[in-house]
Design a protein around this motif. Structure first.
Motif, PDB file in Angstrom:
ATOM      1  N   GLU A   1       1.157   3.050  -3.381  1.00 38.10           N
ATOM      2  CA  GLU A   1       0.028   3.886  -3.767  1.00 38.10           C
ATOM      3  C   GLU A   1      -0.003   5.168  -2.946  1.00 38.10           C
ATOM      4  O   GLU A   1      -0.253   6.256  -3.481  1.00 38.10           O
ATOM      5  N   GLU A   2       0.280   5.063  -1.650  1.00 45.13           N
ATOM      6  CA  GLU A   2       0.247   6.244  -0.782  1.00 45.13           C
ATOM      7  C   GLU A   2       1.281   7.283  -1.215  1.00 45.13           C
ATOM      8  O   GLU A   2       0.990   8.483  -1.274  1.00 45.13           O
TER       9      GLU A   2
ATOM     10  N   LYS B   1       0.818  -1.215   0.000  1.00 44.95           N
ATOM     11  CA  LYS B   1       0.000   0.000   0.000  1.00 44.95           C
ATOM     12  C   LYS B   1       0.849   1.262   0.000  1.00 44.95           C
ATOM     13  O   LYS B   1       0.411   2.335  -0.438  1.00 44.95           O
ATOM     14  N   ARG B   2       2.090   1.138   0.455  1.00 50.53           N
ATOM     15  CA  ARG B   2       2.984   2.291   0.514  1.00 50.53           C
ATOM     16  C   ARG B   2       3.247   2.864  -0.880  1.00 50.53           C
ATOM     17  O   ARG B   2       3.417   4.075  -1.044  1.00 50.53           O
TER      18      ARG B   2
ATOM     19  N   ALA C   1       0.511   9.075  -4.607  1.00 49.63           N
ATOM     20  CA  ALA C   1      -0.575  10.053  -4.613  1.00 49.63           C
ATOM     21  C   ALA C   1       0.016  11.468  -4.630  1.00 49.63           C
ATOM     22  O   ALA C   1       0.875  11.814  -3.825  1.00 49.63           O
TER      23      ALA C   1
END
Length: 573
Positions: free
Chosen positions: A293-294, A290-291, A297
């Motif tokens: 995608e974070e 998930k990092r 952003a």
């Protein structure tokens, strides 16, 4: 300055010292030339089957010259190589083997610093993994990208243009004679792919991680600057030994965060997700999926390069190269991280300029606004899956379609162009049993569009797999589904005709089946492939899943504190 090599060449045992010095003399290295100097191991990865890395056969001499000029002593050695064009079914497992080759060679030999000669897709991450685990001063030198070709008056690039032309050929819009003509001109020199594929991506990430000299990652293989870079690399590694500038000081958590942001800014390869996770893991640094995608952003696509844009790496180099991109990205980065010069990113890159705003864009006026890695979860991918936004035509952000399931790559090729295959542009093509254990995770994820749809003008559709795809590929391809089908992941339970939903905004990937039905289907499940011997058996027994970087479990420390280089006992061999 304490040199590691002194443990061999100034060993307290006269017998051991005699053995080592005598062995060096046998190869023409007299003690007066090297004792007391930093010994630089140059790890050469060229081979007659690896056109990407072939320039290193010549470049190594310029590295040696730089080492000698700086007062060090160069020793060349060879490692295995993994030419992506040839290694079947997958070159990914050999990334891990090559990393072991480098780590164990450094551990066992009298080397104070390492120059790692890289280029082809898995070479760069393999060397970074080995360097991270051995943690002596190390620096990479890329061979550079090959020149663009020319096909009937039009510039063509190995990789991205190949896939586009193959679609044209399969659609009946290109003859066998034209395809043969293309074959002769699309790869017209040695070096890596001339687009922002995996090779160019990993070189770029190596530079921002501090493991490649600033301004050297995007130099063409055919340019004289590549030789200058080789000499500069040889000089710099000697200074790094004297400074004690090791990989663990350069490849910090902040540096990996910067690399993830750069990955989004250049529209880099999805393979980089696996590689960065594996490299960081060698240092005890965890990067949850998930990092990606974070951190992506708010990072727009700044470069107009194939496969996410129009231009080639030659155009990129002439426009200012990676250093110009990093210069424009500085406001989004942790600029206190170090470059390979030992200076901060701010000090290193603030003055680089871009010369073509149609190739290297600005943060305020980017090429594309949202182009980073999208991460999915859901009942089809409990541990995650990814999509490269910049290379996808997935403009509606939501799709629902019926699955067409292929149990193997071989089956897919047998059926995909069958005129009786019940497929349309809304179908979801699913390929399974191609993950890290199943097949070594080859680049099979960009499934071909069925010929009958190509003839109708379809050029993209939703595809899902537990495989990877080439960094030069494009399309709405959801990759790295984890856990893989070969391990009994949910992908193993779906059947042709099941309804699959993809929601990009929610990051959701699901099949419309309840848990009871999925469990019932899995009662008859059995693994498809069995690796019986050799490295692939070792790999299958110990490889981690895609979301953990596909490294071997016994090579990854449990924490930063455990990521310690273990020195050998130096005695009589």
């Amino acid at each position: 300055m304490s040199l590691r090599s002194e443990r061999w060449f100034n060993h307290p045992s006269k017998e051991t010292r005699f053995q080592h010095l005598s062995a060096m003399r046998a190869n023409g290295h007299v003690p007066e030339s090297f004792v007391g100097k930093p010994i630089i191991g140059i790890f050469n990865s060229w081979s007659d089957l690896n056109s990407c890395n072939a320039p290193h056969k010549e470049l190594v001499e310029f590295v040696k010259r730089g080492v000698l000029m700086a007062g060090g002593y160069p020793l060349e050695m060879h490692t295995i190589t993994a030419p992506s064009d040839f290694v079947k079914p997958s070159d990914l497992p050999y990334r891990n083997l090559m990393a072991m080759d480098i780590e164990e060679s450094i551990r066992a030999l009298p080397i104070d610093g390492a120059v790692l000669l890289s280029e082809c897709d898995k070479t760069t991450p393999a060397q970074l993994m080995g360097a991270a685990s051995s943690n002596i001063p190390s620096l990479q030198l890329a061979a550079g990208h090959r020149a663009s070709g020319s096909f009937r008056g039009k510039k063509v690039n190995a990789g991205t243009d190949l896939w586009k032309f193959m679609d044209e050929y399969n659609a009946g819009l290109m003859t066998d004679e034209e395809l043969t003509e293309l074959e002769k001109c699309i790869s017209c020199s040695q070096g890596g792919c001339p687009v922002m594929g995996t090779s160019s991506t990993m070189k770029s990430l190596s530079e921002i991680l501090g493991m490649m000299l600033p301004g050297t990652s995007s130099i063409p293989a055919t340019h004289a600057k590549r030789k200058w870079a080789a000499e500069d690399t040889g000089r710099r590694i000697v200074d790094m030994v004297r400074e004690g500038l090791t990989p663990s000081r350069l490849m910090t958590e902040g540096a990996f965060d910067n690399a993830i942001k750069l990955l989004a800014a250049v529209g880099g390869s999805t393979n980089a997700v696996i590689h960065l996770t594996a490299i960081a893991g060698r240092l005890g640094i965890s990067i949850p999926l998930k990092r990606y995608e974070e951190l992506s952003a708010g990072i727009p696509l700044l470069v107009n390069l194939q496969p996410s844009g129009e231009h080639s790496m030659d155009d990129f180099f002439e426009a200012g190269g990676l250093e110009a991109v990093i210069g424009r990205l500085l406001p989004k980065l942790d600029t206190s991280c170090l470059s390979a010069l030992g200076t901060t990113l701010e000090e290193t890159y603030r003055d680089y300029a871009s010369f073509r705003d149609d190739i290297i864009y600005t943060i305020d006026e980017p090429y594309k606004a949202n182009a980073g890695i999208a991460v999915f979860s859901g009942n089809l991918a409990p541990s995650g899956a990814i999509l490269k936004r910049a290379a996808s035509s997935f403009i509606n952000h939501k799709h629902r379609g019926q699955a067409i399931v292929f149990d193997s790559y071989e089956e897919m090729h047998e059926r995909i162009d069958d005129e009786n295959l019940e497929v349309d542009e809304t179908s979801v093509l699913v390929l399974r049993n191609c993950g890290p254990i199943g097949a070594g995770m080859p680049e099979w994820g960009a499934l071909p569009i069925p010929k009958k749809l190509l003839k109708q003008g379809v050029r993209d559709m939703v595809r899902i797999s537990d495989a990877r795809m080439s960094g030069t590929s494009f399309g709405t391809t959801i990759l790295h589904v984890s856990p893989e089908a070969q391990l009994g992941g949910p992908l193993a339970a779906i059947r042709t005709g099941d309804w699959i939903e993809v929601d990009l905004d929610r990051g959701h990937l699901s099949v419309e089946l309840d848990e009871t039905e999925m469990n019932e289907r899995m009662k008859d499940w059995a693994p498809v492939r069995v690796h019986k011997r050799g490295f692939m058996r070792l790999h299958a027994d110990h490889v981690l899943q895609a979301d953990e970087g596909c490294d071997l479990d016994f090579l990854r420390p449990g924490s930063k504190e455990e990521a310690v280089f273990i020195e050998p006992t130096v005695g009589r061999g």
